[in-house]
Design a protein around this motif. Structure first.
Motif, mmCIF file in Angstrom:
data_model
loop_
_atom_site.group_PDB
_atom_site.id
_atom_site.type_symbol
_atom_site.label_atom_id
_atom_site.label_comp_id
_atom_site.label_asym_id
_atom_site.label_seq_id
_atom_site.Cartn_x
_atom_site.Cartn_y
_atom_site.Cartn_z
ATOM 1 N N MET A 122 54.997 83.460 -11.605
ATOM 2 C CA MET A 122 54.266 84.066 -12.425
ATOM 3 C C MET A 122 54.791 85.439 -12.771
ATOM 4 N N VAL A 123 55.235 86.166 -11.938
ATOM 5 C CA VAL A 123 55.909 87.457 -12.064
ATOM 6 C C VAL A 123 57.268 87.226 -12.654
ATOM 7 N N ARG A 124 58.071 86.413 -12.064
ATOM 8 C CA ARG A 124 59.676 86.408 -12.510
ATOM 9 C C ARG A 124 59.788 85.688 -13.467
ATOM 10 N N GLY A 125 58.966 84.404 -13.828
ATOM 11 C CA GLY A 125 59.619 83.225 -14.601
ATOM 12 C C GLY A 125 58.791 83.539 -15.956
ATOM 13 N N GLN A 126 59.786 82.861 -16.817
ATOM 14 C CA GLN A 126 59.215 82.689 -18.183
ATOM 15 C C GLN A 126 59.053 81.123 -18.491
ATOM 16 N N PHE A 127 57.925 80.476 -18.624
ATOM 17 C CA PHE A 127 58.022 79.101 -18.754
ATOM 18 C C PHE A 127 56.849 78.814 -19.884
ATOM 19 N N ARG A 128 57.065 77.600 -20.328
ATOM 20 C CA ARG A 128 56.155 77.093 -21.392
ATOM 21 C C ARG A 128 54.794 76.896 -20.631
ATOM 22 N N GLY A 129 53.396 77.357 -21.057
ATOM 23 C CA GLY A 129 52.271 77.149 -20.594
ATOM 24 C C GLY A 129 51.984 78.046 -19.274
ATOM 25 N N LYS A 130 52.587 79.240 -19.763
ATOM 26 C CA LYS A 130 52.450 80.228 -18.499
ATOM 27 C C LYS A 130 51.027 80.868 -18.440
ATOM 28 N N ALA A 131 50.436 81.063 -19.832
ATOM 29 C CA ALA A 131 49.134 81.646 -20.003
ATOM 30 C C ALA A 131 48.118 80.777 -19.359
ATOM 31 N N LEU A 132 48.565 79.360 -19.635
ATOM 32 C CA LEU A 132 47.386 78.369 -19.220
ATOM 33 C C LEU A 132 47.325 78.218 -17.657
ATOM 34 N N VAL A 133 48.463 78.334 -16.956
ATOM 35 C CA VAL A 133 48.697 78.492 -15.399
ATOM 36 C C VAL A 133 47.942 79.544 -14.893
ATOM 37 N N GLU A 134 47.934 80.678 -15.747
ATOM 38 C CA GLU A 134 47.451 81.798 -15.150
ATOM 39 C C GLU A 134 45.975 81.747 -15.238
ATOM 40 N N MET A 135 45.489 81.189 -16.546
ATOM 41 C CA MET A 135 44.003 80.893 -16.446
ATOM 42 C C MET A 135 43.498 80.021 -15.506
ATOM 43 N N LEU A 136 44.088 78.957 -15.294
ATOM 44 C CA LEU A 136 43.640 77.977 -14.083
ATOM 45 C C LEU A 136 43.819 78.480 -12.851
ATOM 46 N N LEU A 137 44.660 79.508 -12.704
ATOM 47 C CA LEU A 137 44.575 80.289 -11.243
ATOM 48 C C LEU A 137 43.228 81.129 -10.839
ATOM 49 N N MET A 138 42.905 81.844 -12.177
ATOM 50 C CA MET A 138 42.111 82.771 -12.121
ATOM 51 C C MET A 138 40.451 81.888 -12.101
ATOM 52 N N GLY A 139 40.601 80.725 -12.697
ATOM 53 C CA GLY A 139 39.551 79.872 -12.747
ATOM 54 C C GLY A 139 38.544 80.091 -11.386
ATOM 55 N N PRO A 140 39.006 79.712 -10.375
ATOM 56 C CA PRO A 140 38.049 79.810 -9.030
ATOM 57 C C PRO A 140 37.363 80.963 -8.626
ATOM 58 N N LEU A 141 38.113 81.937 -9.319
ATOM 59 C CA LEU A 141 37.459 83.486 -9.015
ATOM 60 C C LEU A 141 36.388 83.668 -9.891
ATOM 61 N N ILE A 142 36.471 83.012 -11.294
ATOM 62 C CA ILE A 142 35.448 83.353 -12.063
ATOM 63 C C ILE A 142 34.215 82.420 -11.792
ATOM 64 N N LEU A 143 34.510 81.164 -11.787
ATOM 65 C CA LEU A 143 33.468 80.169 -11.545
ATOM 66 C C LEU A 143 32.809 80.632 -10.255
ATOM 67 N N PRO A 144 31.269 80.293 -10.218
ATOM 68 C CA PRO A 144 30.716 80.635 -8.848
ATOM 69 C C PRO A 144 31.237 79.428 -7.857
ATOM 70 N N SER A 145 31.637 79.825 -6.678
ATOM 71 C CA SER A 145 32.043 78.949 -5.719
ATOM 72 C C SER A 145 30.954 77.736 -5.366
ATOM 73 N N LEU A 146 29.629 78.122 -5.419
ATOM 74 C CA LEU A 146 28.797 77.329 -5.196
ATOM 75 C C LEU A 146 28.867 75.957 -6.140
ATOM 76 N N VAL A 147 29.156 76.294 -7.391
ATOM 77 C CA VAL A 147 29.472 75.173 -8.496
ATOM 78 C C VAL A 147 30.705 74.685 -8.161
ATOM 79 N N THR A 148 31.655 75.133 -7.823
ATOM 80 C CA THR A 148 32.806 74.430 -7.316
ATOM 81 C C THR A 148 32.526 73.509 -6.234
ATOM 82 N N GLY A 149 31.831 74.183 -5.285
ATOM 83 C CA GLY A 149 31.363 73.015 -4.250
ATOM 84 C C GLY A 149 30.875 71.825 -4.663
ATOM 85 N N ILE A 150 29.723 71.972 -5.181
ATOM 86 C CA ILE A 150 29.023 70.600 -5.829
ATOM 87 C C ILE A 150 29.833 69.679 -6.730
#
Lengths: 288, 365, 274
Positions: free
Chosen positions: C91-119
């Protein structure tokens, strides 16, 4: 400064070697389950799978006054906790950033140390304080302020107190990072221009740290509405929140349709607030 | 040796539409100290980074000792680089930092130890080999960085603004130390700076850069006394630029007479411009003479009347701003402290401009 | 007297901060006191002194889930920091297609309530016929998901704050690309990797919201064990167990802090490269 070009990781395909597997993992075990949750919330009714989607679960949760209260109570808890966290953590954060005490490091560690303990550990302490034979009642009776011990549990107020305590460090972190990012010369400048200390605080410090306050509030709110342990320990059937009701649907009643729908509502509430926060100009979460 | 230590030919680096380095030709002889001097953004650091191999050129060639290295990665170029922030490895001791370049070359323990010791002796840090970079002062870190760059016996030394993080006193000290060391070792050096003082003091030759190009390349005195462009005249030292029209040669003096709004002034030029063409004269403040009474007329010396407008004390000298009768202002430097002699605002005086001290530039476009 | 101190009515602030500190520490101190209580109820002030609850807390009934939590947290920390380091590099060094999407994907678990992730994960595992994953594997997967953002973030901060000149210096001294990575980059960002590891450990060890749904009766972490015990009452044993489960991460952080300034990563802002 220039990074070395043609480094190990500049090629797109090689970079995918690094992110490919984790991405796949998240798609499979995070994105797919979340999507499945959405579908379960409309494809299961009364615990039975359906052929076609139905809004029934949502109609129940949003239509019946019991569940309306559950949702409203969660929001109330979230707002109460958010406000309490911001109010309590601001002076602490201000103190920790500005103090010149040699204990500063230790004080920061103590403030953040609750993060190391599970919410259960912290909530248990509140149970000890607030129950009928607890510390608070003991103190009140001893001071002859009340004749009989009060019934402080279960109650929504107790849940708010417990969660505010549990989530306080997040508020402190968020506001501290905002205060740390502020040039202290601005306060001196304001005072040199004739602003009083209060005036300086209200007109310079507070507006500049607003993003931290917003961040702390949003973080506390969204963690509060999805917290299970504290409402479970300090509350009861009469103080059910979205989180405890989800647990009931999923584990006790085994109605996964209703549980999923409540999960979606919880998720939506959380996202809505985040969205609201970013629209209002608060930056993304700073802490966590 | 016949081959120069470094030869850059048509070196260019493009970032999208922006030309950071727009075609540079430069030669550095063996043992020579060459400075790339210019304001920030002029491309000097990009040039250095291309020599070191951190940035790839989009056109042109780089020859080290006669060999093309454009396609060599930095770790195969064998150059000693000293960075602006020193770039000492924080997780290694001073000695380990210095030894790093030797271990990458697979040099044996015993030899590494002696060479590290010698390198630390060279920069007078033998006692601090066991320390971490964080425990050193700015000047000491600087020395470690130099020792680390030199210990690998590089073909050249590249210095990227190595003095800019030091305070004034230390900067002058290190400036001299680096100069002495470089001369003693006789190692070809490219030095990047935006500080003209450093450049004038240290260099054998200076290449003044602007907007990705070399404006002028020459010895420090060349650059200072015979600036080739307006930019060089103003960037190095301070100067008053007077515009005028060329009238023709001035008698047998070999000077050129230029008519300016302030009066007729004489200047020197390598090639005399055609009469009638526009010209600019560069007047260095310490090169003109001031007097309260009109001096005797002298061939090739212009005398103009004026009034002292301000006097600024800078310690060794006092900087005057003299308003000429025709309205132009001219900067002068004298030894009198303010309030004494000529350094009194308001007093009328005469300014004498010896023609051989005034340099003629082609006019502003 | 320092100028900072005059900026607010400092004495008042001190009193307020003292009160908040009492609020922060009170429940933990009281829990500690109750764990030595002489009676079988969670009363305060404690009546008498006894080590009975501590000896009960050290029986297998509690040691089992404690050890399970430790093993789980250690594994989660290892997996999430290894993965997080790789991802942070990309993420810091690379330039690749879909980087923004991967970034969103990585932040997802932080934004979604973990309880919801659990169920969500619970239902998904059942729907995919992986019901047997509920327990250790489900917990491992779930915890890695919620810990990954932390690991990526701490390593990314370390990578971004590392001066680029360090790697350039190593290369100019003859270190090949792999050697630069191994001898300079990784040691320098090691602090970030360890901080991410520590966060992940603590996060996993203290998690309730995910574990609640992904634990199985035989494979449950200590937090879930405490919660199910709470349904029967509030014996002071819990105070002792709570204390133990507080000390484990505390000890870990204190030991690690001696080597790595973990605290720096807590409120470090991500800074762009110069």
């Amino acid at each position: 400064m220039t990074v070395i070009e043609k480094g190990a990781l500049s090629g797109g395909s090689r970079t995918w070697l690094l992110v490919g597997l984790p991405t796949l993992f998240l798609l499979l075990f995070f994105v797919a389950p979340t999507l499945y949750l959405f579908s379960a919330s409309v494809m299961i009714s009364d615990g039975m799978p359906l052929d076609r989607p139905t809004p029934e679960n949502y109609q129940i949760l949003l239509g019946r006054s019991f569940y309306q209260w559950v949702i409203l109570r969660s929001f109330g808890v979230g707002i109460g906790v958010g406000l309490a966290v911001v109010l309590l953590s601001y002076p602490v954060a201000y103190f920790l950033v500005r103090t010149t005490s040699r204990w500063k490091g230790l004080l920061i560690a103590v403030t953040l140390s609750p993060l190391l303990a599970s919410v259960i550990v912290r909530t248990y302490g509140w149970y000890v304080i607030l129950n009928q034979e607890g510390a608070l009642n003991g103190l009140l009776v001893w001071a002859r302020l009340v004749e009989q011990p009060l019934r402080l549990l279960p109650s929504t107020a107790a849940i708010i107190v417990g969660l505010s305590h549990a989530l306080l460090p997040y508020g402190v972190l968020s506001i501290m990072s905002s205060l740390n990012g502020m040039n202290p010369a601005l306060e001196r400048a304001a005072m040199s221009l004739g602003a009083t200390r209060t005036g300086t605080f209200l007109r310079v410090t507070l507006p500049l740290t607003l993003p931290g306050i917003m961040g702390g509030f949003i973080l506390a709110f969204s963690l509060a509405i999805s917290a299970y342990a504290t409402p479970a320990i300090l509350g009861g059937p009469a103080t059910e929140t979205m989180a405890t009701s989800i647990r009931n649907f999923m584990v006790a009643i085994l109605d996964w349709g209703l549980g999923s729908a409540m999960g979606v509502i919880l998720l939506a509430s959380s996202l809505l607030l985040l969205l609201l926060g970013s629209v209002l100009g608060g930056r993304k979460r700073t802490a966590a | 040796m016949s081959d120069p230590a470094l030869r850059l030919a048509g070196l260019e680096r493009r970032y999208g539409a922006h030309l950071a380095v727009a075609g540079i030709d430069l030669e550095v002889a063996q043992g020579e100290f060459v400075t790339l001097l210019g304001p920030s953004g002029c491309g000097k650091t990009t040039t250095l980074n291309m020599i070191a191999g951190f940035v790839l050129p989009t056109a042109g060639s780089i020859l080290l000792g006669g060999q093309h290295v454009e396609n060599l990665p930095p770790f195969k170029r064998n150059l000693g680089v000293v960075f602006q922030d020193y770039a000492l490895f924080p997780h290694m001791t001073v000695a380990e930092n210095v030894a790093f370049g030797l271990t990458t070359r697979g040099i044996g323990k015993a030899e590494t130890a002696t060479r590290v010791k010698d390198a630390l002796d060279l920069v007078q840090l033998s006692a601090l080999g066991g320390r971490r970079p964080q425990q050193l002062s700015g000047g000491q870190r600087q020395r470690v960085a130099i020792a680390r760059a030199l210990v690998i016996r590089p073909k050249m030394l590249l210095l990227d603004e190595p003095l800019s993080n030091l305070d004034l006193k230390l900067r002058e000290e290190m400036r001299n130390e680096i100069s002495v060391l470089q001369r003693r070792l006789g190692i070809a050096t490219v030095f990047v700076t935006h500080d003209q003082g450093e450049a004038l003091a240290m260099s054998d030759r200076i290449a003044v850069m602007r907007a990705g190009r070399i404006e002028q390349c020459g010895t420090p005195s060349d650059i200072y006394l015979r600036p080739a462009t307006h930019f060089v005249a103003q960037f190095i030292g301070s100067a008053t630029l007077l515009q005028g029209t060329v009238r023709g040669p001035e008698g047998a003096t070999g000077l050129v007479a230029v008519e300016t709004p302030a009066g007729m002034i004489f200047g020197s030029a390598d090639r005399h411009p055609a009469p009638g063409s526009a010209a600019t004269l560069v007047v260095r403040p310490e090169r003109l003479r001031l007097s309260t009474t009109a001096p005797l007329p002298e061939a090739g010396v212009a005398t103009l009347a004026g009034t002292v407008e301000s006097a600024i004390y800078v310690g060794a000298r006092t900087q005057l701003l003299v308003r000429l009768a025709a309205g132009e202002a001219i900067g002068a430097e004298i030894m009198d402290p303010p309030g004494t002699g000529l350094a009194r605002p308001g007093i009328p005086l005469f300014v004498s401009l010896p023609g051989h001290e005034c340099r003629l530039l082609p006019a502003l476009p | 007297m320092s100028l900072h101190r005059t900026e607010l009515p400092w004495a008042t602030l001190r009193i307020v901060v003292g009160a908040v500190f009492a609020f922060i520490l009170g429940p933990i101190v009281i829990t500690a006191a109750v764990s030595f209580n002489g009676t079988a109820r969670s009363v305060f002030p404690p009546q008498g002194f006894s080590l009975r609850w501590w000896s009960e807390a050290l029986e297998w009934k509690w040691l089992d889930p404690l050890i399970f939590s430790l093993e789980l947290a250690a594994l989660v920390a290892l997996v999430s920091s290894l993965t997080g380091t790789m991802v942070a590099f990309a993420m810091v060094r690379g330039q690749f297609r879909g980087k923004a999407l991967v970034e969103m994907l990585l932040m997802g678990p932080l934004i979604l309530p973990s309880l919801v992730t659990g169920i969500a994960l619970l239902q998904f595992l059942h729907a995919m016929g992986l019901g047997s994953f509920v327990g250790f594997w489900g917990l491992l997967i779930g915890h890695v998901i919620i810990c990954l953002p932390f690991s990526v973030r701490t390593v990314a901060i370390a990578l971004k704050t590392m001066p680029a000149s360090l790697e350039a210096a190593a290369a100019s001294l003859g270190a090949s690309t792999g050697s630069v990575l191994w001898r300079v980059t990784l040691p320098v960002i090691g602090g970030g990797v360890f901080a991410g590891m520590a966060f992940s450990f603590v996060h996993s060890f203290t998690d309730v919201n995910l574990s609640l749904f992904l634990a199985s009766p035989g494979e449950r972490p200590v937090t879930v064990a405490i919660l199910s015990f709470l349904e029967f009452g509030f014996a002071p044993t819990l105070a002792a167990v709570s204390m133990i489960s507080l000390f484990i991460p505390l000890l870990l952080i204190m030991v690690l802090q001696r080597f790595v300034p973990i605290g720096d990563f807590l409120y470090a802002q991500e800074r762009p490269n110069e």
